[in-house]
Design a protein around this motif. Structure first.
Motif, short mmCIF file in Angstrom:
data_model
loop_
_atom_site.label_atom_id
_atom_site.label_comp_id
_atom_site.label_asym_id
_atom_site.label_seq_id
_atom_site.Cartn_x
_atom_site.Cartn_y
_atom_site.Cartn_z
N ALA A 95 0.84 -1.20 0.00
CA ALA A 95 0.00 0.00 0.00
C ALA A 95 0.87 1.24 0.00
O ALA A 95 2.08 1.19 0.27
N LEU A 96 0.24 2.39 -0.28
CA LEU A 96 0.92 3.68 -0.19
C LEU A 96 -0.11 4.74 0.13
O LEU A 96 -1.31 4.54 -0.04
N ILE A 137 -0.55 -4.61 6.69
CA ILE A 137 -1.91 -4.63 6.16
C ILE A 137 -2.21 -3.34 5.42
O ILE A 137 -2.80 -3.35 4.34
N GLY A 138 -1.83 -2.18 5.99
CA GLY A 138 -2.14 -0.92 5.34
C GLY A 138 -1.49 0.27 6.01
O GLY A 138 -0.83 0.16 7.04
N ILE A 139 -1.71 1.46 5.42
CA ILE A 139 -1.19 2.73 5.93
C ILE A 139 -2.23 3.81 5.68
O ILE A 139 -2.96 3.76 4.68
N ASN A 140 -2.33 4.79 6.58
CA ASN A 140 -3.27 5.89 6.37
C ASN A 140 -2.53 7.16 5.95
O ASN A 140 -1.31 7.17 5.78
N SER A 141 -3.28 8.26 5.82
CA SER A 141 -2.69 9.51 5.33
C SER A 141 -1.72 10.12 6.32
O SER A 141 -0.90 10.97 5.95
N GLN A 144 0.50 6.25 9.65
CA GLN A 144 0.33 5.19 10.63
C GLN A 144 0.16 3.86 9.90
O GLN A 144 -0.65 3.76 8.97
N VAL A 145 0.91 2.86 10.31
CA VAL A 145 0.95 1.57 9.62
C VAL A 145 0.37 0.49 10.52
O VAL A 145 0.67 0.45 11.73
N ILE A 146 -0.45 -0.39 9.96
CA ILE A 146 -0.98 -1.52 10.71
C ILE A 146 -0.54 -2.82 10.05
O ILE A 146 -0.26 -2.88 8.85
N ILE A 182 -7.48 0.72 8.71
CA ILE A 182 -7.27 1.91 9.52
C ILE A 182 -7.77 3.11 8.73
O ILE A 182 -7.56 3.19 7.52
N ASN A 183 -8.46 4.04 9.42
CA ASN A 183 -8.90 5.25 8.72
C ASN A 183 -7.93 6.39 9.01
O ASN A 183 -6.94 6.24 9.72
N ASP A 184 -8.24 7.56 8.47
CA ASP A 184 -7.31 8.69 8.61
C ASP A 184 -7.34 9.31 10.00
O ASP A 184 -6.51 10.18 10.30
#
Length: 350
Positions: A95-96, A137-141, A144-146, A182-184
């Motif tokens: 992700a990015l 799993i992902g990253i938000n704006s 923050q990385v999960i 994860i949200n922003d």
């Protein structure tokens, strides 16, 4: 062909395959304003794509000409940039965000699998929670990385990485946990095991450092799959075997039910419902099976389900959605018949 992701401008990414079995080639592409542009990397015949941001930057990975190594790649303005690895032979971008912070997984020099973040030309190891493995799993704006990491006692726990530090989000005592989104605002949702066997699981939210159980809503199990920037949560209600049998959207203290299309899933196809996306307008995308046995893509909003058209030349249709943006543009696949054969095509619903 298959589509993987779409941004708010309606630009989508996907992959096409060509060649006989055992000698296939994967080709990533970007589709903008009705035009498909192939992505390339020097010497590579196998290109996978993972995500596209609002600026049109794309991340994925490319295999070397000899197939001996694999590097995460960032495509920007028609050019490719190899992001490297953490010392091993392979890395895989997941992700990015809008600042082109890229996250993924990489093999280390000693052969372990660790999570990474790439920013400003440098790939950094996020570490682990005491074990040998960590996956993103992902990253938000906000950067923050999960993800998940093995712990020193052999469990797998959800983690949050921010400002250079990995934090164990915890679980029920002695059991595993998994984040899904994860949200922003930094709100995280996922699930925790409630039994050592792995089933059933409970939907949970992590907020302000605390784990909150959302419950099962009368089902055998529940998985929190997505959370939008309004803090509303999409939950899949599952059978003891893990098949999704219904859904729930949680908002403003209410739980709105998302039902099936009336039919059971064919043997071996999982449950009668699949939920694939939630946007900031509380629209939910998914697919289900009608009483006649057809698999149909749908959009759910405010308690109403709209079945979308299909181009499938296969009886019954077998297409499915993959991603939904905030402008109610949905991408997915549909099978089309040509010369007595069936081919999987990428489709867009607006």
């Amino acid at each position: 062909m298959i589509a993987y992701d779409i941004n708010e401008r309606g630009e989508l990414i996907g992959e096409a395959w060509e060649g006989p079995l055992g000698h296939q080639r994967s080709q990533g592409f970007v589709w903008r304003s009705g035009k498909m542009t192939l992505l390339s990397y020097p010497g590579s015949k196998w290109i996978d794509v993972a995500a596209i941001n609002a600026r049109g930057d794309v991340v994925g990975d490319a295999t070397s000409a000899g197939g001996k190594s694999q590097s995460s790649v960032l495509w920007r303005n028609g050019k490719s940039l190899a992001l490297g690895t953490l010392g091993g032979k392979t890395s895989n971008a997941v992700a990015l965000n809008e600042d082109a912070q890229v996250v993924g997984d990489s093999q280390t020099a000693d052969g372990k699998a660790h999570a990474f973040i790439w920013q400003n030309g440098t790939m950094s190891d996020l570490g682990t929670l005491g074990g040998d493995v960590a996956q993103v799993i992902g990253i938000n704006s906000r950067g923050q990385v999960i993800g998940t990491s093995s712990t020193a006692d052999g469990m797998t726990h959800a983690f949050l990485w921010q400002s250079g530090r990995m934090t164990d989000l915890g679980s029920l005592p002695g059991l595993d946990s998994t984040p899904r989104a994860i949200n922003d605002k930094g709100q995280i949702v996922g699930q925790t095991q409630t039994h050592p066997s792995g089933v059933p699981v409970d939907a949970v939210m992590w907020q302000n450092g605390k784990l909150v159980t959302l419950g099962r809503f009368g089902a055998d199990g529940a998985e929190a799959m997505a959370i939008n920037n309004r803090g509303h949560v999409l939950v899949a209600l599952t059978t003891r075997g893990g098949d999704t049998r219904a859904g729930v959207l949680l908002h403003a203290g209410r739980a709105m039910n998302i039902g099936t299309l009336g039919g059971p899933a064919p043997s071996g196809q999982g449950g009668p419902l699949a939920l694939v996306g939630l946007n900031d307008n509380d629209q939910v995308a998914g697919f289900g099976y009608t009483k006649s046995g057809r698999r149909r893509t749908f959009i759910w909003q405010n308690g109403h389900t709209t079945i979308l058209p299909t181009f499938d030349g296969v009886q019954p249709p077998w297409g499915a959605p993959t991603a939904l943006n905030n402008n109610a543009v949905l991408i997915g696949t549909s099978y089309v018949s040509h010369g007595g054969r069936n081919f999987q095509h990428v489709v867009v619903w607006r």
